[in-house]
Scaffold this motif. Structure first.
Motif, short mmCIF file in Angstrom:
data_model
loop_
_atom_site.label_atom_id
_atom_site.label_comp_id
_atom_site.label_asym_id
_atom_site.label_seq_id
_atom_site.Cartn_x
_atom_site.Cartn_y
_atom_site.Cartn_z
N ASP A 223 0.84 -1.33 -0.05
CA ASP A 223 0.00 0.02 0.01
C ASP A 223 0.82 1.22 -0.01
N ASN A 224 0.55 2.24 -0.81
CA ASN A 224 1.16 3.68 -0.78
C ASN A 224 2.36 3.60 -1.41
N GLU A 225 2.56 2.37 -2.26
CA GLU A 225 4.10 2.37 -2.89
C GLU A 225 3.68 2.25 -4.53
N TYR A 226 4.56 2.91 -5.17
CA TYR A 226 4.54 3.18 -6.48
C TYR A 226 5.87 2.77 -7.21
N ILE A 227 5.91 2.29 -8.53
CA ILE A 227 7.06 2.18 -9.04
C ILE A 227 6.90 3.22 -10.37
N ILE A 228 8.02 4.03 -10.35
CA ILE A 228 7.80 5.33 -11.46
C ILE A 228 9.09 5.21 -12.30
N VAL A 229 8.91 5.31 -13.47
CA VAL A 229 10.04 5.35 -14.50
C VAL A 229 10.34 6.58 -15.12
N VAL A 230 11.53 7.16 -15.16
CA VAL A 230 11.64 8.55 -15.78
C VAL A 230 12.78 7.99 -16.81
N ILE A 231 12.50 8.61 -17.82
CA ILE A 231 13.51 8.41 -19.06
C ILE A 231 14.03 10.00 -19.43
N ALA A 232 15.35 10.00 -19.62
CA ALA A 232 16.06 11.23 -19.93
C ALA A 232 17.18 10.93 -20.94
N SER A 233 17.37 11.97 -21.69
CA SER A 233 18.27 12.06 -22.79
C SER A 233 18.85 13.19 -23.05
N GLN A 234 20.16 13.00 -23.94
CA GLN A 234 20.97 14.10 -24.20
C GLN A 234 21.71 13.87 -25.43
N PRO A 235 21.77 15.01 -26.42
CA PRO A 235 22.57 14.35 -27.68
C PRO A 235 23.94 13.94 -27.31
N ARG A 236 24.38 13.34 -28.24
CA ARG A 236 25.86 12.56 -28.06
C ARG A 236 26.94 13.57 -28.06
N THR A 237 26.63 14.74 -28.44
CA THR A 237 27.63 15.75 -28.87
C THR A 237 27.64 16.90 -27.70
N ILE A 238 26.43 16.78 -26.75
CA ILE A 238 26.42 17.63 -25.47
C ILE A 238 26.17 16.75 -24.15
N LEU A 239 27.09 16.22 -23.87
CA LEU A 239 27.10 15.16 -22.73
C LEU A 239 27.28 15.68 -21.30
N ASP A 240 26.50 16.86 -20.90
CA ASP A 240 26.59 17.59 -19.60
C ASP A 240 25.52 17.28 -18.69
N MET A 241 24.85 16.16 -19.11
CA MET A 241 23.73 15.90 -18.00
C MET A 241 24.29 15.43 -16.60
N ASN A 242 23.66 15.88 -15.65
CA ASN A 242 24.09 15.64 -14.12
C ASN A 242 23.27 14.76 -13.35
N GLY A 243 22.08 14.19 -13.95
CA GLY A 243 21.12 13.51 -13.38
C GLY A 243 19.49 13.98 -13.40
N VAL A 244 18.76 13.21 -12.63
CA VAL A 244 17.28 13.61 -12.69
C VAL A 244 16.87 13.76 -11.22
N ARG A 245 15.59 14.30 -11.19
CA ARG A 245 15.07 14.56 -9.78
C ARG A 245 13.42 14.13 -9.75
N LEU A 246 12.83 13.32 -9.12
CA LEU A 246 11.66 12.84 -9.17
C LEU A 246 10.65 13.56 -8.11
N GLN A 247 9.60 14.13 -8.34
CA GLN A 247 9.10 14.77 -7.31
C GLN A 247 7.52 14.54 -7.57
N ILE A 248 6.96 14.26 -6.48
CA ILE A 248 5.33 14.05 -6.19
C ILE A 248 4.74 15.37 -5.30
N ARG A 249 3.76 16.17 -6.01
CA ARG A 249 3.07 16.85 -5.24
C ARG A 249 1.66 16.71 -5.27
N ALA A 250 0.95 17.00 -4.11
CA ALA A 250 -0.42 16.92 -3.85
C ALA A 250 -1.25 17.47 -4.82
N ASN A 251 -2.33 16.92 -5.04
CA ASN A 251 -3.32 17.65 -6.08
C ASN A 251 -2.81 17.36 -7.46
#
Length: 380
Positions: A223-251
């Protein structure tokens, strides 16, 4: 006096975001150095006369650096980025990469990215292959640039080098892959001190290069558990991605309190991990990281899948809003969102992908991009 003042202020504001730096830079001159106002304004007007860019003091030296193969501000082609990757030479196993791989023919001259002093030249017990290590002082902090898999060194220990000097000839790894493994280590000699080289070398930065989406939202095992998948991408010519953040807000409109939030930050994870082998596990803090394979020529984008499991929160009667962010080394970020209805079904909020933060040109003048009605870039 101006040079000493700037050096101290740059060091104190180096970790601020680009939006914070302008005011904090000048206030830090007074706050930390207790300078007279006359000194502050004399410094200010002297800098204007010298043509110094007021809002990028903490990044002045970056625009003067070069990439180690091409010798220009244009990034060299990459076959592996910093952070999570699939190591092709070892049956595509998951691996945490503490540098970047730059494919190049054997015996390609490798260049000093900036002025410095050679610390290691040739073989060293801490490295399996030939290495050249150069010490730099950047913005009051000591950095080390590592050139690995070199076939021969062209410099000697304690030798002073200038930007663009040839320091080594490229070699190949044990797998026979001809390339340069290039690292930048900040304020320390260990693997945990590695940072993404895109933080310290010049390139034209744009938050619109990142893409992110909410791949799926499923009920978890409890109960009250979820599995959430986030997909992120960047061009192979600009590889400056530093990560992702998941946020759940009420409403469903996101107007309520934050119910859940977790971030995967590549640089922070590298710094915080004492045992470097621990990062070679694709599951980190209940997030499974799955990078897709890419090379210097294909595909067009480097794709990463992040599975957050479990995501624990109590779903309010008004539903919730799932927000996924991807951000780069300068904290520019993009966002996608998906509504989570109270009954447990999900509905995608079409046309709500938003790019936030500043869209800047690193190493040159700043720029701001405004997209279409379904994708907006905001900030300075």
């Amino acid at each position: 006096e101006i040079k000493w003042t700037l050096s101290t202020a740059q060091h104190s504001t180096a970790q601020l975001s680009s939006a914070q730096r302008p005011l904090d830079f000048w206030f830090s001159l007074c706050r930390f150095q207790k300078l007279k106002m006359s000194t502050l304004f004399n410094s200010f007007f002297a800098l204007l006369l010298l043509g110094a860019p007021l809002f990028v003091f903490a990044e002045v030296s970056r625009e003067n650096r070069i990439w180690p193969i091409g010798g220009t501000a244009q990034p060299d082609p990459h076959s592996s980025a910093f952070g999570p990757r699939l190591k092709i030479s070892e049956d595509s196993r998951y691996d945490w990469h503490r540098g970047v791989d730059l494919p190049t023919p054997l015996n390609t001259p490798l260049l000093a990215v900036d002025d410095g002093v050679v610390r290691i030249a040739g073989s060293h017990p801490s490295y399996s292959d030939g290495v050249v290590q150069i010490v730099h002082e950047w913005d009051g902090v000591t950095y080390y640039t590592n050139y690995l898999h070199v076939s021969s060194s062209l410099v000697a220990v304690d030798q002073e080098v200038s930007r663009g000097d040839q320091v080594a000839l490229s070699g190949e790894s044990e797998s026979g892959f001809a390339h340069l493994h290039f690292e930048v280590r900040r304020d320390g000699l260990f693997q945990r001190n590695c940072v993404n080289p895109w933080m310290e070398l010049p390139y034209t930065d744009s938050s619109t290069s990142l893409q992110v989406s909410v791949g799926s939202v499923q009920a978890g095992g409890n109960d009250n558990e979820y599995i959430i998948v986030v997909i992120a991408s960047q061009p192979r010519t600009i590889l400056d991605m530093n990560g992702v953040r998941l946020q759940i807000r009420a409403n469903e409109d996101g107007s309520g309190q934050i119910l859940f939030e977790k971030e995967v930050n590549f640089n922070a994870m590298t710094l915080a991990t004492e045992n470097w082998e621990d990062l070679d596990d694709p599951v980190q803090d209940d997030v499974t990281i799955e990078p897709a394979s890419f090379s210097s020529t294909e595909p067009e984008r480097a794709v990463y899948t992040f599975t957050f499991d479990p995501v624990t929160f109590s779903l309010p009667e008004g539903g919730a809003l799932v927000r996924a962010y991807a951000f780069d080394v300068f904290e520019n970020e993009v966002m996608a969102q998906q509504e989570l209805a109270a009954a447990g079904s999900t509905s995608s909020t079409g046309g709500s992908s938003t790019t936030t933060g500043s869209s800047t040109t690193t190493g040159s003048s700043s720029s701001t991009t405004t997209g279409s009605s379904s994708s907006t870039t905001t900030g300075s």
